[in-house]
Scaffold this motif. Structure first.
Motif, short mmCIF file in Angstrom:
data_model
loop_
_atom_site.label_atom_id
_atom_site.label_comp_id
_atom_site.label_asym_id
_atom_site.label_seq_id
_atom_site.Cartn_x
_atom_site.Cartn_y
_atom_site.Cartn_z
N ILE B 151 0.85 -1.20 0.00
CA ILE B 151 0.00 0.00 0.00
C ILE B 151 0.88 1.25 0.00
CG2 ILE B 151 -1.63 1.39 1.35
CD1 ILE B 151 -2.74 -1.32 2.46
N ALA B 152 1.82 1.31 0.93
CA ALA B 152 2.67 2.50 1.03
C ALA B 152 3.50 2.68 -0.24
CB ALA B 152 3.58 2.41 2.26
N GLU B 153 3.99 1.57 -0.78
CA GLU B 153 4.79 1.64 -2.01
C GLU B 153 3.94 2.18 -3.17
OE1 GLU B 153 6.31 -2.16 -3.25
OE2 GLU B 153 8.19 -1.27 -3.95
N GLY B 154 2.70 1.71 -3.26
CA GLY B 154 1.80 2.19 -4.31
C GLY B 154 1.52 3.68 -4.18
N GLU B 155 1.38 4.13 -2.95
CA GLU B 155 1.10 5.55 -2.73
C GLU B 155 2.31 6.41 -3.09
OE1 GLU B 155 -1.79 6.83 -1.24
OE2 GLU B 155 -2.66 5.25 0.00
N VAL B 156 3.50 5.93 -2.74
CA VAL B 156 4.70 6.69 -3.10
C VAL B 156 4.87 6.71 -4.62
CG1 VAL B 156 7.22 6.88 -2.88
CG2 VAL B 156 5.86 6.15 -0.92
N LEU B 157 4.65 5.56 -5.25
CA LEU B 157 4.74 5.49 -6.70
C LEU B 157 3.77 6.49 -7.34
CD1 LEU B 157 5.75 4.17 -9.32
CD2 LEU B 157 4.06 2.36 -8.99
N GLN B 158 2.56 6.58 -6.76
CA GLN B 158 1.57 7.49 -7.31
C GLN B 158 2.04 8.94 -7.25
OE1 GLN B 158 -3.11 7.47 -7.05
NE2 GLN B 158 -2.32 8.39 -5.20
N LEU B 159 2.79 9.28 -6.18
CA LEU B 159 3.27 10.66 -6.03
C LEU B 159 4.01 11.12 -7.27
CD1 LEU B 159 4.96 11.08 -2.54
CD2 LEU B 159 2.74 11.95 -3.30
N THR B 160 4.87 10.23 -7.79
CA THR B 160 5.68 10.63 -8.94
C THR B 160 4.98 10.29 -10.26
OG1 THR B 160 6.86 8.54 -8.67
CG2 THR B 160 7.92 10.49 -7.80
N ALA B 161 4.21 9.19 -10.28
CA ALA B 161 3.61 8.73 -11.54
C ALA B 161 2.42 9.58 -11.95
CB ALA B 161 3.20 7.26 -11.42
N ALA B 162 1.72 10.17 -10.96
CA ALA B 162 0.43 10.79 -11.26
C ALA B 162 0.54 11.95 -12.23
CB ALA B 162 -0.24 11.25 -9.96
N THR B 163 1.65 12.69 -12.19
CA THR B 163 1.76 13.85 -13.08
C THR B 163 2.78 13.61 -14.19
OG1 THR B 163 3.44 14.83 -11.65
CG2 THR B 163 1.15 15.47 -11.24
N ASP B 164 3.15 12.35 -14.41
CA ASP B 164 4.18 12.03 -15.40
C ASP B 164 3.51 11.36 -16.60
OD1 ASP B 164 6.21 10.95 -16.89
OD2 ASP B 164 7.27 10.05 -15.20
N LEU B 165 3.56 12.04 -17.76
CA LEU B 165 2.83 11.54 -18.93
C LEU B 165 3.37 10.20 -19.45
CD1 LEU B 165 1.84 14.50 -21.26
CD2 LEU B 165 0.60 13.47 -19.37
N SER B 166 4.56 9.80 -18.99
CA SER B 166 5.07 8.49 -19.42
C SER B 166 4.45 7.34 -18.61
CB SER B 166 6.60 8.45 -19.34
OG SER B 166 7.01 8.50 -18.01
N THR B 167 3.60 7.69 -17.65
CA THR B 167 2.89 6.66 -16.89
C THR B 167 1.95 5.90 -17.83
OG1 THR B 167 3.02 7.84 -14.80
CG2 THR B 167 1.22 6.27 -15.03
N ASN B 168 2.21 4.61 -17.99
CA ASN B 168 1.37 3.81 -18.89
C ASN B 168 0.40 2.93 -18.09
OD1 ASN B 168 2.90 1.74 -17.83
ND2 ASN B 168 4.31 1.71 -19.57
N GLU B 169 -0.33 2.08 -18.79
CA GLU B 169 -1.35 1.28 -18.09
C GLU B 169 -0.73 0.30 -17.09
OE1 GLU B 169 -4.68 -0.18 -20.25
OE2 GLU B 169 -4.70 1.49 -21.66
#
Lengths: 333, 333
Positions: B151-169
């Motif tokens: 859970i914590a890892e997913g939340e941290v990942l979201q911090l950086t991935a959420a505004t990064d257009l290279s975030t894929n499916e």
């Protein structure tokens, strides 16, 4: 290894004695602070872990296990657990206190943001529970989860108690037991439990960690008012400016005249501070000798820690544990 | 109790069926959110716990245990554990997201402060570990501590991935598995493990929770763009305004022309939004049919959840679990 070659400070001598185990702890910490998916986690953690610190808590776990004759592998997991819990609480503390410096470097909340500090702290908490689960020992899980709850409870209590003039020495002790001593006492206790030590020895290890943690925190709070800022890395009176009631002020408030009480109400409860207030606060602490009374308290807790050591099995580590208790209060003289 | 008297929605029917156990869970939650020393803890917790919510996660634990024939007391502890972990993550999420509303009420960070939300969240995490330790079952401890780390890892990942257009499916799925599905799958898995179910049944319970959690989160992200705000309690486009890349936008970015990509860079990566941007974003999602493609994905995950149910032992609860999978995506039609 003989103690003849040990460094002069007792925690450094302990580090020498436990060097192989501490290397294993550091390797395990490195491995478990990694994250395949979220590189920010090791970045933030490395910033804090890499800044050093004495690693006193994990050393105490290793020392307790060794002193009780443990020869299995899991004291290393428990020591890493303790360090992860400590690191997680530091990350969250810096968010709560809005701190800008820790161990002489900018805090993670300043370098990244509060979000990262909150979530990486959560990650390290979870990692610590994974690590302790690997020991397959339900007793250490119980001790460390209880300690975590006590830490958080102490921190929440401090939120309300710190600026409340009705906070007395009992409540102060409750906060200190939570925010500092609970992890020290859990660190030493689990070392004994994993070594299957008898109940008297486990109790003595708990008592040592509890008293050492309290002495450590009282000393810290005293140094805030009388420390050498070059040595402590903090400015004199930070706690006063941050409206944090600690023992030297609590003792002064307890004896305050009406006029003095108004001063404490204005500066601590209402936080309306002005030039010269810190000097006046220091003069009131001087009037009632609260700095030396606080030092006496710290010394007494250090003595309690040393009494607990005498109840432990004969071992060269005993002398070092006593030495650490002396050391945390020696800087007060 | 017969299902004839059950309410019409499947989670309500499950609540009726599990009423006695859920009462025990609620009693345990009340008891364990108390704090002798820090009254702020139950205040903050009660604000969130008292606001209701469907308690879907703890119900899934109870349902899994019952379906596997468990007749001991510890499914109640595990259900309360799961709810405490969920509540702790909500408290921290609201700090991280700077949210002002949760379940139609002001958030705790707004009513008290961020400090209280961080520290009370830590307290509830610790309490959850105490609760699971009481089961004396090292397997459930391992599963739930792994879930917490995920859970914590997913939340941290979201911090950086959420505004990064290279975030894929794939990365989106990683985030969703972390922030939502990990607790669902742990909730169902531990219900089977505490009941000593065989490995195939435990695997099916995990797969059900995993797929249900993913369907749930995709549906939530879709409703952000096409929901009825009166029904969802959120405004259309909150995720867009908060620069949070979710599946409908990720699918549009993947097919974007150069000009469209510039639009997403400006609005999501750089956050320089202006009037009319949300409408334009919606028109791009419409152009590539990403809302209906996202709905199809959610439906597929709901189907996977239902396939997993078929591998479980015959029991009236099976139909309700399938019904819940249908229900989380039914609101998309």
């Amino acid at each position: 290894m003989s103690l003849d070659h040990a460094a002069s400070k007792p925690h450094e001598a302990l580090a020498v004695l436990l060097r192989d185990d501490m290397d294993a702890v550091n390797t395990l910490i490195e491995a478990r602070m990694a994250s395949k998916h979220a590189p920010r986690i090791p970045e933030v953690t490395a910033h804090l872990v890499g800044a050093g610190g004495k690693r006193l808590r994990p050393m105490l776990t290793l020392a307790a296990a060794k002193l009780c004759g443990y020869d299995g592998p899991y004291h290393v997991h428990l020591a890493a657990t303790v360090e992860f819990i400590h690191t997680a609480t530091l990350l969250h503390d810096d968010v709560v206190d809005e701190s800008e410096q820790r161990r002489g470097r900018p805090t993670a909340n300043l370098l990244w943001d509060n979000k990262s500090s909150v979530l990486v702290g959560d990650y390290l908490f979870s990692r610590s529970f994974q690590l302790m689960t690997e020991t397959n020992n339900i007793d250490v899980l119980r001790i460390l989860s209880n300690a975590s709850a006590t830490i958080a409870e102490g921190e929440v209590l401090q939120l309300t108690a710190a600026t409340d003039l009705s906070t007395n020495e009992d409540i102060y002790l409750q906060v200190v037991r939570g925010k500092t001593a609970a992890l020290f006492s859990a660190a030493t206790e689990v070392g004994g439990v994993i070594a299957d030590a008898n109940a008297d020895h486990v109790k003595a290890l708990f008592d040592y960690g509890d008293a050492l943690g309290i002495a450590f925190q009282i000393a810290d709070d005293l140094l805030d008012y009388q420390g050498d800022s070059a040595q402590t890395g903090k400015n004199v009176g930070d706690d006063f400016r941050e409206r944090k009631l600690t023992l030297p002020v609590i003792k002064a408030v307890a004896q305050a005249t009406d006029e003095e009480r108004s001063f404490w109400e204005r500066t601590i409860e209402k936080g309306r501070q002005q030039d010269g207030d810190l000097d006046h606060a220091l003069s009131l602490m001087d009037k009632y000798n609260t700095l030396s009374a606080t030092r006496d308290d710290a010394m007494q807790w250090a003595e309690k820690a040393k009494s607990a050591v005498k109840k432990l099995p004969e071992h060269e580590i005993r002398g070092l544990l006593s030495g650490i208790a002396d050391y945390v209060v020696a800087r007060l003289n």
